[in-house]
Each structure stands twice: as structure tokens, then as C-alpha cells.
Design a protein around this motif. Sequence first.
Motif, PDB file in Angstrom:
ATOM      1  N   SER A   1       6.842 -44.607 -22.355  1.00 11.26           N
ATOM      2  CA  SER A   1       8.050 -45.381 -22.090  1.00 11.26           C
ATOM      3  C   SER A   1       9.002 -44.966 -23.127  1.00 11.26           C
ATOM      4  N   LEU A   2      10.178 -45.335 -22.697  1.00 11.44           N
ATOM      5  CA  LEU A   2      11.307 -44.890 -23.776  1.00 11.44           C
ATOM      6  C   LEU A   2      11.070 -45.600 -25.061  1.00 11.44           C
ATOM      7  N   GLU A   3      10.687 -46.737 -25.171  1.00  3.58           N
ATOM      8  CA  GLU A   3      10.399 -47.569 -26.417  1.00  3.58           C
ATOM      9  C   GLU A   3       9.331 -46.768 -27.381  1.00  3.58           C
ATOM     10  N   THR A   4       8.686 -46.108 -26.924  1.00  3.85           N
ATOM     11  CA  THR A   4       7.603 -45.148 -27.599  1.00  3.85           C
ATOM     12  C   THR A   4       7.899 -43.734 -27.592  1.00  3.85           C
ATOM     13  N   ALA A   5       8.870 -43.217 -27.009  1.00  8.61           N
ATOM     14  CA  ALA A   5       8.887 -42.064 -26.726  1.00  8.61           C
ATOM     15  C   ALA A   5       8.949 -40.951 -27.896  1.00  8.61           C
TER      16      ALA A   5
ATOM     17  N   GLU B   1      21.557 -41.787 -26.123  1.00 11.34           N
ATOM     18  CA  GLU B   1      22.403 -42.240 -25.036  1.00 11.34           C
ATOM     19  C   GLU B   1      21.613 -43.566 -24.737  1.00 11.34           C
ATOM     20  N   ASN B   2      20.503 -43.573 -24.842  1.00 14.72           N
ATOM     21  CA  ASN B   2      19.691 -44.689 -24.314  1.00 14.72           C
ATOM     22  C   ASN B   2      18.926 -45.715 -25.506  1.00 14.72           C
ATOM     23  N   GLY B   3      19.818 -45.521 -26.902  1.00 17.48           N
ATOM     24  CA  GLY B   3      19.276 -46.182 -27.799  1.00 17.48           C
ATOM     25  C   GLY B   3      18.009 -46.106 -28.702  1.00 17.48           C
ATOM     26  N   VAL B   4      17.326 -44.983 -28.472  1.00 12.84           N
ATOM     27  CA  VAL B   4      15.892 -44.481 -28.792  1.00 12.84           C
ATOM     28  C   VAL B   4      16.122 -44.177 -30.250  1.00 12.84           C
ATOM     29  N   LYS B   5      15.355 -44.753 -31.167  1.00 16.58           N
ATOM     30  CA  LYS B   5      15.378 -44.311 -32.615  1.00 16.58           C
ATOM     31  C   LYS B   5      14.106 -44.061 -32.944  1.00 16.58           C
TER      32      LYS B   5
END
Length: 330
Positions: free
Chosen positions: A304-308, A326-330
Motif C-alpha cells: 500500500s502507499l501508506e507503507t511504501a 504527488e500522493n502525500g507519502v512521507k
Amino acid sequence: MKKFLSSILVLTLLFALAACGGGNGENAQNDGTTETEEYLPSQIIIATGGTSGTYYPLGGGIAQIITDNTEVSATAQTTGGSVENVRLLNSQEVDMAFVQNDIADYAVNGTMMFDGAKTENLLGLASLYNETIQIVLPGNSTITSVADLKGKRVSVGAPGSGVEANAKQILELYGLTFDDLKAERLSFGDSVQQMQDGNLDAAFVTAGAPTSAVTELSATNGVKLLNIEDEKADELIKKYPFYVKETIPADTYPGVPETKTVAVKAMLAVSKTLPEDFVYNVTKALFENVDQLIAINKKAESISLETAVDGLTMDIHPGALKYYQENGVK
């Protein structure tokens, strides 16, 4: 004659320019060093693992996603796993690779099995799912803590393997080294066989849970797992930030209660020679088509993007980084 000499001069200049422009994918810099040149092949190879593991089928799924969503055809290649994959990536024999994030950390920093051989051609693309550290014992064992492993017969993984490194680092938390154990260096399958025969007290296993070898043990002798307490896990993560906390749910193996432990991450690494736009498109296609991977293996449910970027301690490829920003992943 003047026309003839002019033609000779033009040809000479053309040959000189061609010589300057050719080479092995590296550009000369003003300071005499070289910089790896971005290059997009018509086909890329993804290094995975053995055919019976998780890396290979997921690699085939990712190869299909890349083929369907970019201008490049991709193929999954069977390999010996993380350590070999790093070497294949560094020598530019492959373009992408499945690697445990701890192995990638050792590679880019030139430590552990890569001591003195720092890997230059490796950037992170994405964390995928957890590779859980399981400290496995036969069901009738009286051992209740990692500290109790002192003096016991313990399999710590093959020499130079990621499992061996995990075992060493976790034992450190409890003031132990391999010299404090009767250490054996066995594969998962051999460890299970030795426990079934009563010749081994415990084994370190780094793999997604449930692991088939551990399930096999639970079906014959029963199985126990040791906890790594929260404060110990915090201490480990502070020293080695590629670890993450993990909880193995109750009854993952029959009769085994919920177990607290740590995990490393299965990740995708990529060659720095691949262009930014291409890696951006690959990253986008991967996260927009996770359902295709879940149909291949349920471990993909963790993608998932949350844990990318969880557990990634190396630089991330600019193309992947652009997508995450672009997708707000930090």
C-alpha cells in the motif's frame, strides 16, 4: 583538391565526435569522475528468488503490470534471493530486484556480507510486505525468552545470509553472541528436521508468516514462538532502522498465541540507470494494480502507499519519489 581535403576534414571531425559520444553508459565529468547514464532498454529483467518462494510469482505479476502499462516489456528471473539479487543489480545484469531491506542497507553501506564492497547501483522503489523474524522452538520446549537461548543448540541461518545477520542483531539485545550458543547454520528445512529429531532447541526463521517449514513442524511436534518485547524492539529499531515491529496473530500456527516480534521488509530495488519518467510510471502502475498481485499471492494485501517507504534506509529513485510526493507519502 580543396573539396577533397574538406571532405577528409569533415569525416575526421565526425569520427572524433562519435568516439566522444560512445562508451559504456557513463558520462565523463569535469573532475575526471564518471556519472551513470540513464538508459531505457526495450526489455527489463526483474530478479526474484526460487520458484517455490514468494518473490518469483509476485515478480511475474509485477513484470506483467509493467508490460501492460509502460512501453517496456518485463520478465521475472529466478535467482538465489536477496544477496545474489543485489550483486546482479550492481553489475547491471538485471534492472529491478526483490531484496530484503536489511540486505539492501548492508549493500549500500558496504557492511556485513558486503563489507568492503559497497553497492553503487541500487535505489529503493517500494516496500512491499513484512518478512517476519520468527524464533521457533519445538512445542515441548521449556524455553520462554531469547535470553534462555544461552548454551542451547540454535540454528542461526546459513553463513553470510540475512537470517544470520538478523539472529546476530537480536541476540545482541539480550547480551548474547553466537559464542554463547551451540550455533548451527542450517536452512529452514534442515532446522525443522533437526528439531523433529530432537537435535535442535531453536531456529531463527526470516520469512512471511505462516512459513511452510514452521507449519510442517507444528503438524508433527507442535511449535512455540518467542516474543521480542516492545522495549527490546524499540532498542533494535533505534540501532537498525530497517526493522519494523510486527505481531504474528494467534493461531497463525495451531495453538500458538499472539506473538510480538520484529520484521524486515521485502522491497523492490531498482537500477539508478533507469530514467525517472519510466520509474514513475512503474511505481504508479504498481500501486494502481495491486489487486492483480493479490490474486497471485495474499502477501500482496500488505502492499500500500501508506507503507511504501517504510524501512527504506537507502535513497529512493527520483521517479518513485516524485510519485510518492504527488500522493502525500512521507
